[in-house]
Design a protein around this motif. Structure first.
Motif, mmCIF file in Angstrom:
data_model
loop_
_atom_site.group_PDB
_atom_site.id
_atom_site.type_symbol
_atom_site.label_atom_id
_atom_site.label_comp_id
_atom_site.label_asym_id
_atom_site.label_seq_id
_atom_site.Cartn_x
_atom_site.Cartn_y
_atom_site.Cartn_z
ATOM 1 N N GLU A 79 48.794 41.539 35.641
ATOM 2 C CA GLU A 79 48.054 42.492 34.804
ATOM 3 C C GLU A 79 46.993 43.214 35.621
ATOM 4 N N SER A 80 46.484 42.556 36.652
ATOM 5 C CA SER A 80 45.479 43.160 37.539
ATOM 6 C C SER A 80 46.106 43.982 38.659
ATOM 7 N N GLY A 81 47.437 44.066 38.683
ATOM 8 C CA GLY A 81 48.115 44.832 39.722
ATOM 9 C C GLY A 81 48.250 44.083 41.037
ATOM 10 N N ARG A 82 48.004 42.804 41.025
ATOM 11 C CA ARG A 82 48.065 41.974 42.230
ATOM 12 C C ARG A 82 49.439 41.289 42.284
ATOM 13 N N PHE A 83 50.473 42.095 42.464
ATOM 14 C CA PHE A 83 51.842 41.599 42.335
ATOM 15 C C PHE A 83 52.266 40.598 43.408
ATOM 16 N N PRO A 84 51.890 40.745 44.672
ATOM 17 C CA PRO A 84 52.260 39.704 45.640
ATOM 18 C C PRO A 84 51.710 38.330 45.237
ATOM 19 N N GLU A 85 50.459 38.303 44.764
ATOM 20 C CA GLU A 85 49.880 37.037 44.307
ATOM 21 C C GLU A 85 50.562 36.550 43.035
ATOM 22 N N ALA A 86 50.937 37.474 42.159
ATOM 23 C CA ALA A 86 51.638 37.096 40.929
ATOM 24 C C ALA A 86 52.963 36.428 41.264
ATOM 25 N N VAL A 87 53.698 36.987 42.223
ATOM 26 C CA VAL A 87 54.995 36.424 42.609
ATOM 27 C C VAL A 87 54.806 35.034 43.194
ATOM 28 N N THR A 88 53.921 34.897 44.152
ATOM 29 C CA THR A 88 53.686 33.598 44.795
ATOM 30 C C THR A 88 53.242 32.553 43.779
ATOM 31 N N THR A 89 52.366 32.937 42.886
ATOM 32 C CA THR A 89 51.828 32.010 41.892
ATOM 33 C C THR A 89 52.895 31.620 40.874
ATOM 34 N N ALA A 90 53.701 32.581 40.434
ATOM 35 C CA ALA A 90 54.779 32.265 39.486
ATOM 36 C C ALA A 90 55.827 31.366 40.140
ATOM 37 N N GLU A 91 56.084 31.576 41.419
ATOM 38 C CA GLU A 91 57.019 30.689 42.128
ATOM 39 C C GLU A 91 56.479 29.261 42.155
ATOM 40 N N LYS A 92 55.176 29.120 42.376
ATOM 41 C CA LYS A 92 54.563 27.789 42.373
ATOM 42 C C LYS A 92 54.656 27.169 40.978
ATOM 43 N N ALA A 93 54.391 27.953 39.944
ATOM 44 C CA ALA A 93 54.479 27.451 38.567
ATOM 45 C C ALA A 93 55.895 27.005 38.251
ATOM 46 N N GLU A 94 56.868 27.799 38.684
ATOM 47 C CA GLU A 94 58.272 27.441 38.449
ATOM 48 C C GLU A 94 58.614 26.125 39.138
ATOM 49 N N GLN A 95 58.196 25.985 40.384
ATOM 50 C CA GLN A 95 58.503 24.766 41.136
ATOM 51 C C GLN A 95 57.835 23.543 40.517
ATOM 52 N N LEU A 96 56.578 23.665 40.144
ATOM 53 C CA LEU A 96 55.880 22.540 39.508
ATOM 54 C C LEU A 96 56.527 22.167 38.178
ATOM 55 N N ALA A 97 56.918 23.167 37.402
ATOM 56 C CA ALA A 97 57.580 22.890 36.123
ATOM 57 C C ALA A 97 58.924 22.206 36.354
ATOM 58 N N THR A 98 59.667 22.678 37.343
ATOM 59 C CA THR A 98 60.957 22.063 37.672
ATOM 60 C C THR A 98 60.747 20.611 38.087
ATOM 61 N N ASP A 99 59.792 20.387 38.971
ATOM 62 C CA ASP A 99 59.506 19.030 39.456
ATOM 63 C C ASP A 99 59.090 18.094 38.325
ATOM 64 N N ALA A 100 58.413 18.640 37.311
ATOM 65 C CA ALA A 100 57.952 17.840 36.177
ATOM 66 C C ALA A 100 59.010 17.711 35.082
ATOM 67 N N GLY A 101 60.183 18.333 35.278
ATOM 68 C CA GLY A 101 61.242 18.270 34.279
ATOM 69 C C GLY A 101 61.007 19.166 33.078
ATOM 70 N N LEU A 102 60.156 20.151 33.226
ATOM 71 C CA LEU A 102 59.856 21.092 32.139
ATOM 72 C C LEU A 102 60.797 22.288 32.265
ATOM 73 N N LYS A 103 62.023 22.100 31.818
ATOM 74 C CA LYS A 103 63.073 23.096 32.038
ATOM 75 C C LYS A 103 62.780 24.439 31.395
ATOM 76 N N LYS A 104 62.297 24.435 30.154
ATOM 77 C CA LYS A 104 62.021 25.705 29.472
ATOM 78 C C LYS A 104 60.897 26.472 30.163
#
Length: 142
Positions: A79-104
């Protein structure tokens, strides 16, 4: 949160702000307010820089270990236009959710990544419209 779920988002924002005035370290209200400020369908409610500040605080308080909060931070960066950080951060969120078994949640972050990689922020659909992106809310019930 009930006000938010009922579509009374402006009232919910006021309540989140009051909760944070009383206790600025409440991670649930920090996250939920950040999500609204980042992803609301209402242009008048969105505020990327404030969303980043709130989401960063929620992540700091949870030692960057809560994938839901990290996903909110990614949306705030976008939303702040900081797309490289958004991508990196969303990738981290996805990985942590996957590791925790939070599929949705992992799937939601994968879908949101497509927005950020395309240089677009994610905005929820208005309550009366159907959304083509079926994501769980990045709000918490805390």
């Amino acid at each position: 949160m009930t006000l938010d779920q009922l579509g009374r988002t402006r009232e919910a924002v006021a309540q989140y702000r009051e909760a944070l005035r009383l206790n600025p370290n409440l991670t649930g209200p920090l996250n939920n307010l950040a999500w609204v400020l980042a992803a609301s369908p209402d242009d008048g409610l969105r505020n990327g820089p404030e969303a980043v500040r709130l989401a960063q605080r929620a992540c700091e308080l949870t030692h960057y270990g809560e994938p839901l909060f990290i996903g909110t931070l990614a949306a705030a960066y976008a939303e702040s236009g900081r797309f490289p950080e958004a991508v990196t951060t969303a990738e981290k969120a996805e990985q942590l959710a996957t590791d925790a078994g939070l599929k949705k949640l992992a799937e939601a972050n994968r879908q949101l990544l497509e927005f950020y990689r395309a240089g677009k922020p994610y905005h929820e659909s208005p309550p009366t419209a159907s959304s083509s992106l079926q994501t769980p809310s990045h709000r918490t019930e805390q």
